[in-house]
Scaffold this active site. Structure first.
Site, short mmCIF file in Angstrom:
data_model
loop_
_atom_site.label_atom_id
_atom_site.label_comp_id
_atom_site.label_asym_id
_atom_site.label_seq_id
_atom_site.Cartn_x
_atom_site.Cartn_y
_atom_site.Cartn_z
N GLY A 27 0.89 -1.28 0.08
CA GLY A 27 -0.03 -0.01 0.05
C GLY A 27 0.98 1.22 0.11
O GLY A 27 2.07 1.17 -0.04
N ALA A 84 -3.73 -0.54 6.40
CA ALA A 84 -5.01 -1.15 6.52
C ALA A 84 -5.96 -0.21 6.11
O ALA A 84 -5.83 1.13 5.57
CB ALA A 84 -5.37 -1.31 7.91
N ASP A 85 -7.25 -0.78 5.54
CA ASP A 85 -8.20 -0.01 4.82
C ASP A 85 -9.26 0.58 6.10
O ASP A 85 -9.81 1.55 6.00
CB ASP A 85 -9.14 -0.61 3.96
CG ASP A 85 -8.18 -1.09 2.90
OD1 ASP A 85 -7.51 -0.16 2.41
OD2 ASP A 85 -7.83 -2.45 2.54
N GLY A 98 -5.86 -2.96 -1.84
CA GLY A 98 -5.04 -3.09 -3.07
C GLY A 98 -4.95 -4.39 -3.48
O GLY A 98 -3.94 -4.89 -4.60
N GLU A 104 -0.61 -10.95 2.29
CA GLU A 104 -0.41 -9.98 3.76
C GLU A 104 -0.75 -10.84 4.85
O GLU A 104 -0.20 -10.65 5.88
CB GLU A 104 -1.38 -8.82 3.45
CG GLU A 104 -1.06 -7.71 2.63
CD GLU A 104 -1.79 -6.69 2.40
OE1 GLU A 104 -1.49 -5.66 1.92
OE2 GLU A 104 -2.82 -6.94 2.28
C1 5RP Z 1 -3.46 -3.67 0.38
C2 5RP Z 1 -3.79 -3.28 1.61
C3 5RP Z 1 -3.31 -1.99 2.29
O1 5RP Z 1 -2.46 -2.04 3.16
C4 5RP Z 1 -4.26 -1.06 2.50
O2 5RP Z 1 -5.16 -1.05 1.41
C5 5RP Z 1 -3.94 0.16 2.91
O3 5RP Z 1 -3.30 0.90 1.91
P1 5RP Z 1 -3.02 2.62 1.92
O4 5RP Z 1 -1.73 2.64 2.73
O5 5RP Z 1 -2.71 2.91 0.38
O6 5RP Z 1 -3.95 3.36 2.34
O7 5RP Z 1 -4.36 -3.91 2.40
O8 5RP Z 1 -3.91 -4.88 0.12
#
Ligand code: 5RP
Length: 227
Positions: A27, A84-85, A98, A104
């Protein structure tokens, strides 16, 4: 440009041991972390190798000259740093924005400690508030998995690729279904188990009871949430 991701990454870098193997998540926040890690390695401050959790993480390691290892050579990692989201108040996570959730989760499960780096926009009371829960699905099983998910009262949406026609194909050759729940979820453990029981779902983006620390970046600095 906002400093929130940078401050989260800078806070977590202080946890890096002098020597050893760690997991490198995926990410945009991890990308900032990887640049700083590469700098510390090139200046001889630390001797670290990483297990990448995606092609993106692998490319970051190559770009910033971070030595690579893998889970056959290093099946136990000192810690993993990942993004994380969504993060709930028990530090359960939604990941997979992502599309890298499967590797992960494997890398996180190999780690003694999972440290998450986010900005405050990711903090929620309950998961599935702003972000759907992604699941990685074996293409052969897509139709039946969809039907079973719909029978649970959840709406699955296949993730479409950008700049390529058709679905996203993950680093493992699978598809992603983004699950829209009718309301934020009450019991992430039960949902994670129920989803994993469906043959064809390879992994879910629900990371339950895995996180040790969340480093939350703000414009000025960062603070740490612990279990
Ligand atoms: C990818 C993920 C990422 O860690 C998550 O989407 C967070 O990304 P970002 O730091 O760009 O907000 O789980 O699969």
């Amino acid at each position: 440009m906002s400093n929130t991701k940078l401050n989260a990454a800078k806070s977590a870098i202080e946890l890096i041991p002098k020597k050893g193997a760690i997991g490198l998540g995926s990410g945009s926040t991890v990308a900032i972390f990887a640049e700083e890690l590469g700098r510390r390695i090139s200046e001889g401050e630390v001797e670290i190798s990483v297990v990448p959790s995606s092609y993106q993480a692998y490319q970051l390691a190559v770009l910033y000259k971070i030595p690579l290892t893998n889970l056959d050579i290093d099946p136990e990692l000192l810690l993993t740093i990942d993004g994380a989201d969504e993060v709930d108040k028990d530090l359960n996570l939604t990941k997979g924005g992502g599309g890298a959730l499967f590797q992960e989760k494997v890398v996180a499960s190999a780690s003694k400690k999972l440290v998450i780096i986010v900005d405050e926009s990711k903090l929620v009371d309950r998961l599935a508030t702003r972000f759907p829960i992604p699941v990685e699905v074996l293409p052969f099983s897509l139709g039946v998995v969809r039907r079973k998910i719909e029978a649970m009262g959840i709406t699955p949406k296949i993730r479409e690729a950008q700049r390529k026609i058709g679905p996203v194909v993950t680093d493992n050759g699978n598809f992603i279904l983004d699950l829209q729940f009718p309301e934020p979820i009450q019991n992430p453990t039960k949902i994670a188990v129920d989803l994993k029981m469906i043959p064809g779902i390879v992994e879910t983006g629900l990371f339950v009871n895995m996180t040790n620390e969340v480093h939350v970046g703000t414009e000025e600095n960062a603070y740490i949430l612990k279990k």
